[in-house]
Scaffold this active site. Structure first.
Site, PDB file in Angstrom:
ATOM      1  N   TYR A 123      12.149  -0.674  -3.511  1.00 42.59           N
ATOM      2  CA  TYR A 123      11.835   0.729  -3.775  1.00 42.59           C
ATOM      3  C   TYR A 123      13.086   1.457  -4.234  1.00 42.59           C
ATOM      4  O   TYR A 123      14.217   1.063  -3.916  1.00 42.59           O
ATOM      5  CB  TYR A 123      11.329   1.418  -2.509  1.00 42.59           C
TER       6      TYR A 123
ATOM      7  N   ASP B  54       1.673   5.309  -0.059  1.00 36.89           N
ATOM      8  CA  ASP B  54       1.068   6.520   0.490  1.00 36.89           C
ATOM      9  C   ASP B  54       0.781   7.541  -0.607  1.00 36.89           C
ATOM     10  O   ASP B  54       1.234   7.403  -1.748  1.00 36.89           O
ATOM     11  CB  ASP B  54       2.007   7.159   1.526  1.00 36.89           C
TER      12      ASP B  54
ATOM     13  N   ARG C 156       0.850  -1.200   0.000  1.00 36.90           N
ATOM     14  CA  ARG C 156       0.000   0.000   0.000  1.00 36.90           C
ATOM     15  C   ARG C 156       0.880   1.242   0.000  1.00 36.90           C
ATOM     16  O   ARG C 156       1.544   1.541   0.996  1.00 36.90           O
ATOM     17  CB  ARG C 156      -0.909   0.025   1.232  1.00 36.90           C
TER      18      ARG C 156
ATOM     19  N   ARG D 295      10.949   6.321   3.731  1.00 33.80           N
ATOM     20  CA  ARG D 295      11.154   7.774   3.722  1.00 33.80           C
ATOM     21  C   ARG D 295      11.891   8.251   4.979  1.00 33.80           C
ATOM     22  O   ARG D 295      12.632   9.230   4.939  1.00 33.80           O
ATOM     23  CB  ARG D 295       9.817   8.475   3.544  1.00 33.80           C
TER      24      ARG D 295
END
Length: 285
Positions: A125, A64, A62, A213
């Site tokens: 990522y 953001d 999921r 992040r």
């Protein structure tokens, strides 16, 4: 928890990508906010002419609001008759219905035991940042963060190596009730390209909320000299959020790829991933 496909249904794997700039994340939300899940489910209802039925998607990761995806994976269970009727033209019809910032590239029957979320063994990522004093290339501005201090990539890699492995990443996650923050970080490395853009590759079996992040935020503090290479590891060991660790902006982050085991191992991985984890050194809990 059973994940059996209901009789008369077939599980379909979707490989997809999207530009997250205009989405409020992946998951459907109340209030009519635009999300990737909502957009695809709406398009699926329209092209299969099943307006009164929602075929809910399960996703590998999921994302953001503002986060992009190049290699996202989801699955949906469809009635076998519906799939047989539409399978040949469904991909093209979805392309005609979906907005241009989201694409479904493949629709395939999933092997037995496949679950887009729980069968995954890693997610990879990329976070992209530039320290060019002139700023970000206008053609890349939606996908690259500008950091206005020169970055020492070697120091960032030294710090990153101390974070790889299985740890409790509570210091780098937004805690969710009842959820573990133990993760295995399989890769964390940074490379400066010929265009000056620094790309961080972050691969783990799974991620907790804001983990990538936050890790990048800590490494940027090392890269620009505000902290030493040992600092992110000390924050990790402390196990509590540090106000100096900034959650960097989402637009530099892209989900690049999701990895799955061989078909015969899918069901076992599916079961294993549902178990709440603990560190070996942490005793029973």
């Amino acid at each position: 928890m059973s994940d059996e496909v209901q009789p008369g249904h077939v599980r379909i794997r979707l490989d997809l990508s999207y530009d997250g700039a205009d989405f409020h994340g992946w998951a459907k939300q109340a209030g009519g906010r635009r999300t990737v899940q909502g957009e695809i489910e709406d398009a699926l209802r329209t092209v299969t002419r099943t307006k009164d039925t929602t075929y809910e998607l399960t996703v590998a990761g999921r994302t953001d609001a503002g986060v992009h995806a190049r290699g996202q994976v989801a699955h949906v269970d469809l009635p076998a008759e519906l799939w047989a009727e539409h399978r040949e033209k469904l991909l093209k019809r979805l392309a005609g219905r979906l907005a241009k910032d989201v694409r479904v590239w493949r629709l395939t029957e999933a092997p037995e035991g496949f679950n887009a979320r729980f069968s995954a063994i890693w997610r990879r990522y990329a976070y992209r940042v530039t320290d060019d004093p002139g700023g970000v290339d206008p053609l890349l501005r939606g996908h690259v963060l500008w950091h206005d201090w020169p970055l020492d990539v070697e120091a960032m890699n030294e710090a990153a190596r101390r974070l790889v492995g299985e740890h409790d990443f509570a210091a780098y996650c937004k805690k969710r009730e009842g959820a573990t923050t133990i993760r295995t970080l399989q890769e964390l490395s940074l490379v400066r390209g010929s265009d000056g853009v620094v790309t961080a590759t972050v691969r783990a079996d799974a991620f907790c909320h804001n983990m990538v992040r936050s890790l990048i935020g800590a490494l940027l503090f090392v890269g620009d000299g505000h902290r030493g290479p040992e600092w992110p590891g000390k924050v990790l060991a402390a196990g509590v959020r540090d106000s100096a660790v900034h959650v960097v902006r989402p637009h530099g982050l892209t989900l690049e790829e999701v990895g799955y085991p061989a078909d015969e191992l899918l069901a076992a991985r599916n079961k294993e991933a549902r178990n709440k984890r603990s560190l070996p050194s942490a005793g029973c809990c």
